[in-house]
Design an enzyme around this catalytic site. Structure first.
Site: not given
Ligand code: NAI
Ligand code: 15L
Length: 264
Positions: A13, A70, A134, A164
């Site tokens: 991204l 990040g 995660y 995305c």
């Protein structure tokens, strides 16, 4: 805004946004633990591990806004997730507190709620149902950001990104897709609106089969314009729909619900 910091700028991204955000600030500071190639005249490159507090404070110094992309972006063993997404988030918010509280857009994830069913329609205050370590790390990030808002007034957009990608790639993404253009329009709105606060924002396009309710965001001046439905016929031609009991069809988090706790 004079200087926008983009963390995770070497990632997917970050790479996509790098050339599309030049109108937001005259200086873009691009940061990542990985090298970033070929800086343009308006770009500053910072190589920085989010787990290194001093380096993170130097990375944040002088920035008026932060697009925080990040970190570990998929299911991994706990150690790297802890370093980048937990310690890294703490370092980022402490650096922001010391450096004038620049507004932050935090790239959270649909995997904070991945165990909800695709038949569920979620409001921003729904209970978390993370689908792995995660997802849990993104829940931590959202909670940390909320605490810094309540305690210190640090503004953050808690953006729970769906998928995305340039175009929806499978049947699940007919619900979760977030087009690049809609993401860009959202970034513009988040850094333009006079008062942001700390809202949860579902990072999804205007998908006919969408699962998430963004009706609380009228004040933000953002209307997603793309719709994954435009690709539904093409996807149906290319791949058979998953069986109804397939995790890809059942859970919002799709296959992430099936991953083990990775050890290495
Ligand atoms: P990506 O994995 O391509 O990029 C993440 C970047 O973070 C990488 O360049 C990596 O080198 C860097 N990074 C990892 N550990 C680091 C550390 N310790 N210190 C500094 N940098 C570190 O991920 P992508 O797809 O670009 O996603 C960006 C953000 O958006 C991530 O935070 C991800 O969790 C979130 N997101 C993305 C979605 C998507 O559809 N692409 C969906 C939901 C959330
Ligand atoms: C995410 O959180 C990941 O960062 C991305 O790689 C995709 O897997 C996305 O979610 C998704 O759920 O499609």
């Amino acid at each position: 805004m004079k200087r926008l910091l983009i963390t995770g700028a070497a990632g997917g991204l970050g790479h996509m946004l790098r050339d599309r955000l030049t109108h937001i600030a005259p200086i873009l500071r691009l940061a990542d633990i990985a090298p970033i190639a070929a800086p343009r005249p308006w770009e500053e490159i910072v190589q920085c591990d989010l787990a290194d507090a001093a380096a993170v404070e130097a990375m944040v110094a002088g920035c008026d806004g932060i697009l925080h992309l990040g970190g570990i972006s998929v299911e991994r063993p706990f150690a790297p997730i802890m370093q980048a997404n937990i310690l890294g988030l703490y370092n980022l918010y402490e650096a922001a507190r010391a450096q004038g509280q620049p507004r932050i857009l935090f790239a959270s994830s649909n995997h904070t709620v991945g165990f909800w069913q695709q038949s569920d329609r979620l409001r921003p205050d729904c209970p978390y149902r993370p689908d792995g370590l995660y997802g849990v790390s993104k829940v931590f990030g959202e909670a940390l950001a909320r605490m810094y808002f309540d305690k210190f007034g640090q503004e953050t957009a808690l953006l729970r990104i769906g998928s995305c990608t340039e175009r929806p790639e499978n049947h699940r993404m007919l619900g979760s897709w977030f087009s690049h253009d809609d993401f860009l329009r959202l970034i513009e709105a988040v850094f333009r609106v006079p008062k942001l606060g700390c809202p949860v924002i579902w990072g999804a396009s205007n998908n006919s089969r969408g699962w998430w309710d963004n009706s609380h965001l009228d004040w933000l001046g953002w209307q997603p314009q793309d719709n994954a439905e435009d690709y539904a016929a093409e996807i149906a031609r290319q791949q058979p729909p998953p069986a109804p009991d397939d995790p890809l069809a059942r859970f919002q988090g799709g296959l992430f619900t099936q991953f083990p706790i990775y050890k290495d």
